[in-house]
Design an enzyme around this catalytic site. Structure first.
Site, PDB file in Angstrom:
ATOM      1  N   GLU A 292       5.603  -3.197   1.318  1.00 24.39           N
ATOM      2  CA  GLU A 292       5.786  -2.869  -0.100  1.00 24.39           C
ATOM      3  C   GLU A 292       5.022  -1.575  -0.323  1.00 24.39           C
ATOM      4  OE1 GLU A 292       7.764  -5.094  -1.283  1.00 24.39           O
ATOM      5  OE2 GLU A 292       7.369  -6.543   0.307  1.00 24.39           O
TER       6      GLU A 292
ATOM      7  N   GLY B 167       0.834  -1.202   0.000  1.00 24.87           N
ATOM      8  CA  GLY B 167       0.000   0.000   0.000  1.00 24.87           C
ATOM      9  C   GLY B 167       0.859   1.238   0.000  1.00 24.87           C
ATOM     10  N   SER B 168       0.289   2.318   0.477  1.00 26.82           N
ATOM     11  CA  SER B 168       0.965   3.617   0.379  1.00 26.82           C
ATOM     12  C   SER B 168       2.038   3.775   1.449  1.00 26.82           C
ATOM     13  CB  SER B 168      -0.071   4.731   0.532  1.00 26.82           C
ATOM     14  OG  SER B 168      -0.633   4.647   1.827  1.00 26.82           O
ATOM     15  N   ALA B 169       2.949   4.695   1.198  1.00 25.30           N
ATOM     16  CA  ALA B 169       4.025   4.956   2.168  1.00 25.30           C
ATOM     17  C   ALA B 169       3.437   5.489   3.476  1.00 25.30           C
ATOM     18  CB  ALA B 169       5.027   5.936   1.574  1.00 25.30           C
TER      19      ALA B 169
ATOM     20  N   CYS C  20       2.491   1.142  -8.636  1.00 27.87           N
ATOM     21  CA  CYS C  20       3.548   1.639  -7.747  1.00 27.87           C
ATOM     22  C   CYS C  20       4.810   1.926  -8.527  1.00 27.87           C
ATOM     23  CB  CYS C  20       3.817   0.627  -6.642  1.00 27.87           C
ATOM     24  SG  CYS C  20       4.229  -1.002  -7.264  1.00 27.87           S
TER      25      CYS C  20
ATOM     26  N   THR D 244       0.622   4.804   5.017  1.00 28.29           N
ATOM     27  CA  THR D 244       0.137   3.693   5.843  1.00 28.29           C
ATOM     28  C   THR D 244       1.304   2.829   6.294  1.00 28.29           C
ATOM     29  OG1 THR D 244      -1.880   3.698   4.507  1.00 28.29           O
ATOM     30  CG2 THR D 244      -1.541   1.811   5.944  1.00 28.29           C
ATOM     31  N   GLY D 245       2.221   2.556   5.378  1.00 28.08           N
ATOM     32  CA  GLY D 245       3.357   1.693   5.706  1.00 28.08           C
ATOM     33  C   GLY D 245       4.209   2.284   6.829  1.00 28.08           C
TER      34      GLY D 245
HETATM   35  P1  NAD Z   1      -3.391   2.316   1.306  1.00 28.17           P
HETATM   36  O1  NAD Z   1      -2.122   2.448   2.055  1.00 28.17           O
HETATM   37  O2  NAD Z   1      -4.370   3.409   1.404  1.00 28.17           O
HETATM   38  O3  NAD Z   1      -4.185   0.999   1.769  1.00 28.17           O
HETATM   39  C1  NAD Z   1      -3.578  -0.279   1.726  1.00 28.17           C
HETATM   40  C2  NAD Z   1      -4.304  -1.188   2.714  1.00 28.17           C
HETATM   41  O4  NAD Z   1      -4.050  -0.744   4.052  1.00 28.17           O
HETATM   42  C3  NAD Z   1      -5.815  -1.186   2.549  1.00 28.17           C
HETATM   43  O5  NAD Z   1      -6.278  -2.491   2.778  1.00 28.17           O
HETATM   44  C4  NAD Z   1      -6.289  -0.232   3.630  1.00 28.17           C
HETATM   45  O6  NAD Z   1      -7.587  -0.479   4.083  1.00 28.17           O
HETATM   46  C5  NAD Z   1      -5.288  -0.498   4.731  1.00 28.17           C
HETATM   47  N1  NAD Z   1      -5.066   0.626   5.635  1.00 28.17           N
HETATM   48  C6  NAD Z   1      -5.181   1.943   5.384  1.00 28.17           C
HETATM   49  N2  NAD Z   1      -4.803   2.659   6.474  1.00 28.17           N
HETATM   50  C7  NAD Z   1      -4.446   1.766   7.422  1.00 28.17           C
HETATM   51  C8  NAD Z   1      -3.939   1.876   8.759  1.00 28.17           C
HETATM   52  N3  NAD Z   1      -3.712   3.063   9.328  1.00 28.17           N
HETATM   53  N4  NAD Z   1      -3.638   0.744   9.434  1.00 28.17           N
HETATM   54  C9  NAD Z   1      -3.809  -0.470   8.869  1.00 28.17           C
HETATM   55  N5  NAD Z   1      -4.299  -0.632   7.601  1.00 28.17           N
HETATM   56  C10 NAD Z   1      -4.607   0.467   6.895  1.00 28.17           C
HETATM   57  O7  NAD Z   1      -2.979   2.017  -0.211  1.00 28.17           O
HETATM   58  P2  NAD Z   1      -3.945   2.014  -1.488  1.00 28.17           P
HETATM   59  O8  NAD Z   1      -4.335   3.425  -1.753  1.00 28.17           O
HETATM   60  O9  NAD Z   1      -4.998   0.992  -1.344  1.00 28.17           O
HETATM   61  O10 NAD Z   1      -2.987   1.506  -2.644  1.00 28.17           O
HETATM   62  C11 NAD Z   1      -2.210   2.335  -3.440  1.00 28.17           C
HETATM   63  C12 NAD Z   1      -0.821   2.419  -2.885  1.00 28.17           C
HETATM   64  O11 NAD Z   1      -0.216   1.130  -2.868  1.00 28.17           O
HETATM   65  C13 NAD Z   1       0.113   3.276  -3.710  1.00 28.17           C
HETATM   66  O12 NAD Z   1       0.878   4.063  -2.850  1.00 28.17           O
HETATM   67  C14 NAD Z   1       0.976   2.276  -4.432  1.00 28.17           C
HETATM   68  O13 NAD Z   1       2.229   2.778  -4.814  1.00 28.17           O
HETATM   69  C15 NAD Z   1       1.099   1.208  -3.418  1.00 28.17           C
HETATM   70  N6  NAD Z   1       1.457  -0.066  -4.029  1.00 28.17           N
HETATM   71  C16 NAD Z   1       2.672  -0.603  -3.743  1.00 28.17           C
HETATM   72  C17 NAD Z   1       3.060  -1.778  -4.369  1.00 28.17           C
HETATM   73  C18 NAD Z   1       4.379  -2.434  -4.108  1.00 28.17           C
HETATM   74  O14 NAD Z   1       4.469  -3.642  -4.287  1.00 28.17           O
HETATM   75  N7  NAD Z   1       5.412  -1.722  -3.700  1.00 28.17           N
HETATM   76  C19 NAD Z   1       2.206  -2.378  -5.282  1.00 28.17           C
HETATM   77  C20 NAD Z   1       0.976  -1.798  -5.533  1.00 28.17           C
HETATM   78  C21 NAD Z   1       0.593  -0.647  -4.891  1.00 28.17           C
HETATM   79  C1  SIN Z   2       2.342  -2.537  -9.063  1.00 26.91           C
HETATM   80  O1  SIN Z   2       2.541  -3.513  -8.306  1.00 26.91           O
HETATM   81  O2  SIN Z   2       1.666  -1.536  -8.724  1.00 26.91           O
HETATM   82  C2  SIN Z   2       2.954  -2.544 -10.413  1.00 26.91           C
HETATM   83  C3  SIN Z   2       3.872  -3.639 -10.644  1.00 26.91           C
HETATM   84  C4  SIN Z   2       4.487  -3.383 -11.988  1.00 26.91           C
HETATM   85  O3  SIN Z   2       3.779  -3.185 -12.962  1.00 26.91           O
HETATM   86  O4  SIN Z   2       5.726  -3.311 -12.041  1.00 26.91           O
END
Ligand code: NAD
Ligand code: SIN
Length: 471
Positions: free
Chosen positions: A230, A207-209, A264, A211-212
């Protein structure tokens, strides 16, 4: 929040696709905890067989699964189909990865003893998924986790719960015990409850940085739990010394706008030799003008669909305006052809010399452009980010690629290839704010099991050779 209904709507049409009440993290973790020991005690061959049956179930349901992913995310059917194929392929890749990276082996040791290296599962692992690849990315954690003998509690994104639910049903239809793969429906509150649950042994997050980083903080006092993050990127693509500007433009457009920029690994910043700037932007602009943007089932097939929802589209539109107010010069305005729906046309903006630079991931079809005079400046500009997921060089000089490879900071460094489209057969992860050094894909095996070394002998015959008085 318990008692809250999660409603999934199709981004392309606004139609309600699926609805269900949010679940309860306590109940799901308890079930997984009860089911885990039996699953962990099964022979590896049993778990491999079960996961191969899962791949077959997905194969049989591929058309329905594709349709669901396309409706729920808005991505074109062809792209949703690729996602389903990746889910299927993950099983064989994980079996190979497991034996290569976390299998068992004997190490010779002196005195008729032997050292055995084996791996054990952690126990109950929580998986939090994003919306952009709602099947492939959580599956990329779940399959290796199950293979290693863990039980899983999976919370899909609140924006794509139907796909998450379908995926979990496929595991159950394959005969994997229901207790071993639990589905937790919900949003951030359920995610928080799951992450904080004392009975999980680890959390695998995509997910997003933002949240991470919150999760990383939360896990700082829990060293006993594994945490794999990730996260996103602010990825550069550098175009330098290339004779084929059309191909360069194709690579830039694929990198920046595939999946409406919701990858991502999408290129967010184009860094270009000042001398190539005018003709390259001309080619990119022509290509953008030809892109078909439409609903997933449209014929002819679209290149990209809408972004995930109207909130995301509003945020991206506002961000584009904000970049302009910082001194950015729009080269192609981002437009919203249907006011009530989140379709966006790609936006291109020259940020060279802008008063401010924003190092945030704009998760949609916006590409910022930077003109530079030297290749060293190009690399410095590319590295000017807290993230470090992917980076590409488009250019014909191998020496420049060597220099790029040596000096760029990213987990994926490509040459004359897009920034996105990463392979499941290779490790996938980044540095900086893109992850916590636990890459996924092929290396997911590493965080799904821990190594155990045993010094072993068949009998307890022992003696002390030195330092003993006579009896
Ligand atoms: P997000 O961080 O908003 O949510 C990801 C998950 O975490 C969801 O299930 C959400 O409900 C949960 N969540 C949100 N806030 C939380 C908290 N405080 N505590 C626990 N869980 C929580 O991400 P998104 O908007 O769903 O996805 C898009 C993001 O994911 C982008 O930043 C994208 O770059 C990233 N992404 C990374 C990869 C990778 O492999 N590096 C791949 C795909 C997407
Ligand atoms: C993604 O996980 O968001 C993209 C993976 C990729 O296309 O490289």
């Amino acid at each position: 929040m318990a008692g809250q209904e999660i409603i999934s709507t199709e981004p392309a049409t606004g139609a309600v696709l699926w609805r269900r009440m949010a679940g309860d993290a306590d109940a799901e973790v308890a079930q997984a905890r009860r089911s885990w020991p039996e699953w962990a005690a099964r022979p590896l061959a049993y778990r491999i067989e079960a996961l191969r049956r899962f791949a077959n179930v997905v194969r049989q349901k591929a058309d329905a699964f594709t349709d669901l992913i396309a409706r729920e995310t808005g991505k074109p059917l062809w792209e949703a189909r690729n996602e389903v194929d990746t889910v299927i392929a993950k099983v064989d890749i994980s079996v190979t990865a497991f034996s290569e990276r976390t299998g068992q082996r004997r190490i010779d040791a002196p005195m008729n003893t032997r050292l055995a290296l084996r791996h054990k599962p952690h126990g109950v692992l929580a998986v939090l998924g994003p919306y952009n690849f709602p099947a492939h990315l959580p599956n990329g954690h779940i399959v290796p986790a199950l293979l290693a003998g863990n039980a899983v509690v999976f919370k899909p994104s609140e924006k794509t719960p139907a796909t998450g639910s379908f995926l979990v049903d496929c595991f159950h239809a394959a005969g994997i015990p229901e207790g071993c793969v639990r589905l937790l429906i919900g949003g951030a509150d359920e995610g928080k409850a799951l992450a904080a649950h004392p009975d999980i042994d680890g959390l695998l997050f995509t997910g997003s940085a933002n949240t991470g980083i919150a999760l990383n903080r939360q896990f700082a006092t829990r060293p006993e739990k594994i945490l794999a993050l990730e996260m996103g990127g602010n990825n550069p693509i550098v175009v330098w010394n290339t004779p084929d500007l059309y191909s360069a433009a194709v690579l830039v457009v694929q990198s920046a706008f595939t999946t409406a920029g919701q990858r991502c690994t999408a290129a967010r910043r184009l860094i270009v030799d000042q001398n190539l700037y005018e003709p390259l932007i001309g080619e990119i602009n022509k290509l953008i003008g030809r892109l078909i943007i439409g609903e997933p089932h449209a014929d002819p097939a679209p290149f990209m669909g809408p972004v995930i929802d109207n909130d995301a589209a509003d945020m991206l539109t506002e961000s584009f305006v904000a970049l302009s107010t910082m001194g950015g010069r729009p080269l192609r305005h981002m437009e919203r052809p249907i006011e009530s729906r989140p379709f966006l046309t790609p936006g291109l903006i020259d940020m060279t010399g802008a008063s401010e630079k924003v190092d945030v991931e704009l998760f949609g079809p916006i590409l910022q452009v930077f003109r530079v005079d030297t290749f060293e400046e190009a690399i410095a500009e590319a590295n000017d980010t807290r993230y470090g997921l992917s980076a590409s060089l488009v250019g014909q000089d191998p020496k420049l690629y060597d220099q790029f490879w040596a000096n760029i900071r990213a987990g994926i460094v490509n040459w004359n290839r897009p920034t996105n489209g990463a392979s499941s057969s290779a490790p996938f992860g980044g540095i900086g704010w893109s992850g916590n050094h636990r890459p996924s894909a092929y290396y997911a095996a590493d965080y799904c099991a821990y190594p155990v070394v045993s010094s072993e002998a068949d009998s307890a015959r022992a003696s002390i050779g030195l330092g003993l008085r006579d009896a």
